[in-house]
Design a protein around this motif. Structure first.
Motif, short mmCIF file in Angstrom:
data_model
loop_
_atom_site.label_atom_id
_atom_site.label_comp_id
_atom_site.label_asym_id
_atom_site.label_seq_id
_atom_site.Cartn_x
_atom_site.Cartn_y
_atom_site.Cartn_z
N GLY A 120 -0.77 20.43 -2.98
CA GLY A 120 -0.44 20.74 -4.37
C GLY A 120 -0.58 22.21 -4.69
N ILE A 121 -1.03 23.00 -3.71
CA ILE A 121 -1.21 24.44 -3.88
C ILE A 121 -0.64 25.14 -2.66
CG2 ILE A 121 -2.88 26.31 -4.25
CD1 ILE A 121 -4.89 24.18 -5.18
N PRO A 122 0.30 26.05 -2.83
CA PRO A 122 0.81 26.80 -1.68
C PRO A 122 -0.20 27.88 -1.27
CG PRO A 122 1.88 27.58 -3.67
CD PRO A 122 1.00 26.43 -4.08
N TYR A 123 -0.48 27.98 0.01
CA TYR A 123 -1.44 29.00 0.45
C TYR A 123 -1.19 29.38 1.90
CZ TYR A 123 -4.15 25.34 2.86
OH TYR A 123 -4.56 24.34 3.69
N ILE A 124 -1.78 30.51 2.28
CA ILE A 124 -1.74 30.98 3.67
C ILE A 124 -3.15 30.89 4.23
CG2 ILE A 124 -1.42 32.98 5.17
CD1 ILE A 124 0.82 33.90 3.40
N THR B 235 -10.05 31.10 6.71
CA THR B 235 -9.90 31.68 5.38
C THR B 235 -8.53 31.30 4.83
OG1 THR B 235 -8.97 33.73 6.30
CG2 THR B 235 -11.36 33.67 5.94
N GLY B 236 -8.42 31.34 3.53
CA GLY B 236 -7.14 31.00 2.91
C GLY B 236 -7.00 31.62 1.54
N VAL B 237 -5.79 32.03 1.22
CA VAL B 237 -5.49 32.59 -0.11
C VAL B 237 -4.21 31.94 -0.62
CG1 VAL B 237 -6.63 34.81 0.24
CG2 VAL B 237 -4.25 34.52 0.94
N THR B 238 -4.11 31.77 -1.92
CA THR B 238 -2.91 31.16 -2.52
C THR B 238 -1.74 32.13 -2.45
OG1 THR B 238 -3.39 31.96 -4.75
CG2 THR B 238 -4.34 29.85 -4.11
N THR B 239 -0.56 31.56 -2.43
CA THR B 239 0.67 32.38 -2.44
C THR B 239 1.42 32.22 -3.75
OG1 THR B 239 1.92 30.57 -1.40
CG2 THR B 239 0.92 32.20 0.06
N ALA C 189 -19.62 24.61 6.64
CA ALA C 189 -19.71 25.26 5.32
C ALA C 189 -18.30 25.38 4.75
CB ALA C 189 -20.37 26.64 5.44
N TYR C 190 -18.22 25.32 3.41
CA TYR C 190 -16.91 25.48 2.76
C TYR C 190 -17.12 26.12 1.39
CZ TYR C 190 -12.43 24.54 0.59
OH TYR C 190 -11.22 24.68 -0.06
N TYR C 191 -16.46 27.25 1.17
CA TYR C 191 -16.56 27.97 -0.10
C TYR C 191 -15.14 28.09 -0.69
CZ TYR C 191 -21.09 29.22 1.81
OH TYR C 191 -22.35 29.16 2.37
N PRO C 192 -14.83 27.25 -1.68
CA PRO C 192 -13.48 27.29 -2.26
C PRO C 192 -13.27 28.54 -3.11
CG PRO C 192 -14.86 25.79 -3.51
CD PRO C 192 -15.69 26.25 -2.33
N ALA C 193 -12.00 28.89 -3.26
CA ALA C 193 -11.64 29.99 -4.16
C ALA C 193 -11.36 29.42 -5.55
CB ALA C 193 -10.40 30.72 -3.63
N LYS C 194 -11.30 30.29 -6.54
CA LYS C 194 -11.06 29.82 -7.92
C LYS C 194 -9.73 29.07 -8.03
CE LYS C 194 -13.77 33.45 -10.16
NZ LYS C 194 -13.76 34.61 -11.09
N GLY C 195 -8.74 29.60 -7.35
CA GLY C 195 -7.43 28.97 -7.45
C GLY C 195 -7.05 28.16 -6.24
N LYS D 165 -17.01 37.11 -0.94
CA LYS D 165 -17.04 38.06 -2.06
C LYS D 165 -16.52 39.44 -1.66
CE LYS D 165 -20.96 35.75 -4.26
NZ LYS D 165 -22.35 35.87 -4.70
N ALA D 166 -16.55 39.72 -0.36
CA ALA D 166 -16.11 41.05 0.12
C ALA D 166 -14.60 41.15 0.23
CB ALA D 166 -16.76 41.35 1.47
N PHE D 167 -13.92 40.01 0.32
CA PHE D 167 -12.47 40.05 0.45
C PHE D 167 -11.82 40.61 -0.81
CE2 PHE D 167 -12.92 36.52 3.70
CZ PHE D 167 -12.63 37.35 4.78
N LEU D 168 -10.70 41.29 -0.62
CA LEU D 168 -9.97 41.87 -1.75
C LEU D 168 -9.37 40.79 -2.64
CD1 LEU D 168 -8.77 44.37 -3.18
CD2 LEU D 168 -6.83 44.24 -1.58
N PHE D 169 -8.87 39.71 -2.00
CA PHE D 169 -8.26 38.63 -2.75
C PHE D 169 -9.25 37.48 -2.93
CE2 PHE D 169 -4.84 40.73 -0.36
CZ PHE D 169 -4.00 41.10 -1.41
N ASP D 170 -8.97 36.68 -3.96
CA ASP D 170 -9.76 35.48 -4.17
C ASP D 170 -9.50 34.53 -3.00
OD1 ASP D 170 -11.37 33.59 -5.34
OD2 ASP D 170 -9.79 32.79 -6.63
N CYS D 171 -10.50 34.35 -2.15
CA CYS D 171 -10.27 33.73 -0.85
C CYS D 171 -11.26 32.58 -0.62
CB CYS D 171 -10.44 34.80 0.24
SG CYS D 171 -10.27 34.20 1.92
N MET D 172 -10.76 31.48 -0.04
CA MET D 172 -11.65 30.40 0.37
C MET D 172 -12.09 30.67 1.81
SD MET D 172 -9.31 27.07 1.23
CE MET D 172 -8.17 27.07 2.64
N VAL D 173 -13.31 30.21 2.13
CA VAL D 173 -13.87 30.44 3.47
C VAL D 173 -14.46 29.12 3.97
CG1 VAL D 173 -15.61 31.66 4.82
CG2 VAL D 173 -14.36 32.86 3.01
N GLY D 174 -14.16 28.81 5.22
CA GLY D 174 -14.74 27.62 5.83
C GLY D 174 -15.25 27.96 7.22
N VAL D 175 -16.38 27.34 7.59
CA VAL D 175 -16.96 27.53 8.92
C VAL D 175 -17.11 26.14 9.56
CG1 VAL D 175 -18.89 28.42 10.27
CG2 VAL D 175 -18.20 29.58 8.16
#
Length: 275
Positions: free
Chosen positions: A78-82, A100-104, A35-41, A17-27
């Motif tokens: 099916g989703i481009p991301y970094i 962490t990952g964010v869509t491109t 743990a895995y928290y997907p992003a909306k996109g 939630k602290a990241f500026l971008f909508d970001c997925m997080v995995g541990v």
């Protein structure tokens, strides 16, 4: 379980939630996802307990003990991301990974838009250049026609002078013929032959005079036509110059838009790097 991993699991949802971008997080630990928290996109469908795939960003970061950044193409999930994988080190040992990952999508859209805009501008620039060349050719042709019309006016003026000379000769011939007829009449029978010649001279003078009138009429008509052509050529030349100016202005706008497209490309690249 590692104390550091336990702490990371506790703060992982807060980090997302602290990241500026909508970001997925995995541990993960060294073998599986904790743990895995997907992003909306961006949801890769990962579940707690899923093993790490060989060659994945998590497995690579753990194996090489260094931060790893990868750009994943659309063809894989099916989703481009970094994605960024960061090894978790405790007591000198790698115990897991924070990923962490964010869509491109936005970056790709910006880049695609910039490329399409650049291509469109290149096509417009090519057509503009072609129009500019056509305008230059038209202006040159107008100059040539205008010069030709001016030269024709000069030639018509010269022809008019010659026609005046013909009319003058005709008038003098008519006077000479009339005098000859009078002299032949005074001579009586002896001047009959001369009278015939004098009459022919008068007829020739009359014919020459009529021809001179026709020539004057034709020359006047030609002069009027030349004047019309000259006026139209002047209008065409002015339009050509005006068109050439507008095309130059359009080319300047195209250059500005091309620079904007380049800036848009750079913005897309910077956006991708920030992500």
């Amino acid at each position: 379980m590692s104390q550091l991993l336990n702490s990371l699991l506790a703060v992982a949802p807060i980090l997302q939630k602290a990241f500026l971008f909508d970001c997925m997080v995995g541990v993960t630990d060294r073998e599986k996802f904790l743990a895995y928290y997907p992003a909306k996109g961006l949801n890769l469908g990962i579940k707690i307990g899923d093993p790490l795939r060989p060659g994945s960003i998590n497995a690579t970061a753990i194996a090489e003990n260094k931060r790893v950044v990868k750009k994943i193409s659309k063809e894989i999930y099916g989703i481009p991301y970094i994605a960024v994988g960061y090894p978790i080190v405790e007591n000198g040992q790698v115990v897991g990974c924070l990923a962490t990952g964010v869509t491109t999508d936005q970056e790709d859209r910006l880049r695609s838009l910039a490329e399409n805009l650049t291509e469109a501008l290149e096509n417009i620039a090519a057509h503009t250049e072609s129009l500019a060349k056509d305008a230059d050719h038209l202006a040159q042709a107008s100059h040539t026609l205008s010069d030709a019309a001016s030269q024709m006016e000069v030639k018509i003026a010269e022809t008019t002078q010659i026609n005046k000379l013909i009319r003058n000769i005709s008038t003098r011939s008519n006077v000479l013929g009339l005098n000859a007829v009078l002299e032949a009449a005074r001579a009586g029978a002896a001047g009959r032959g001369f009278s015939v010649v004098a009459e022919e001279i008068r007829q020739l003078s009359h014919t020459t005079s009529m021809s001179a009138k026709d020539i004057f009429r034709i020359l006047d008509e030609m002069n009027a036509l030349v004047g019309t052509v000259s006026a139209e050529m002047e209008k065409t030349l002015n339009h050509s110059l005006h068109q050439s100016t507008r095309i130059q202005e359009l080319d300047a706008v195209m250059q500005e838009l091309r620079q904007m497209a380049e800036q848009l490309k750079k913005a897309a690249v910077l956006s991708g790097r920030q992500e």
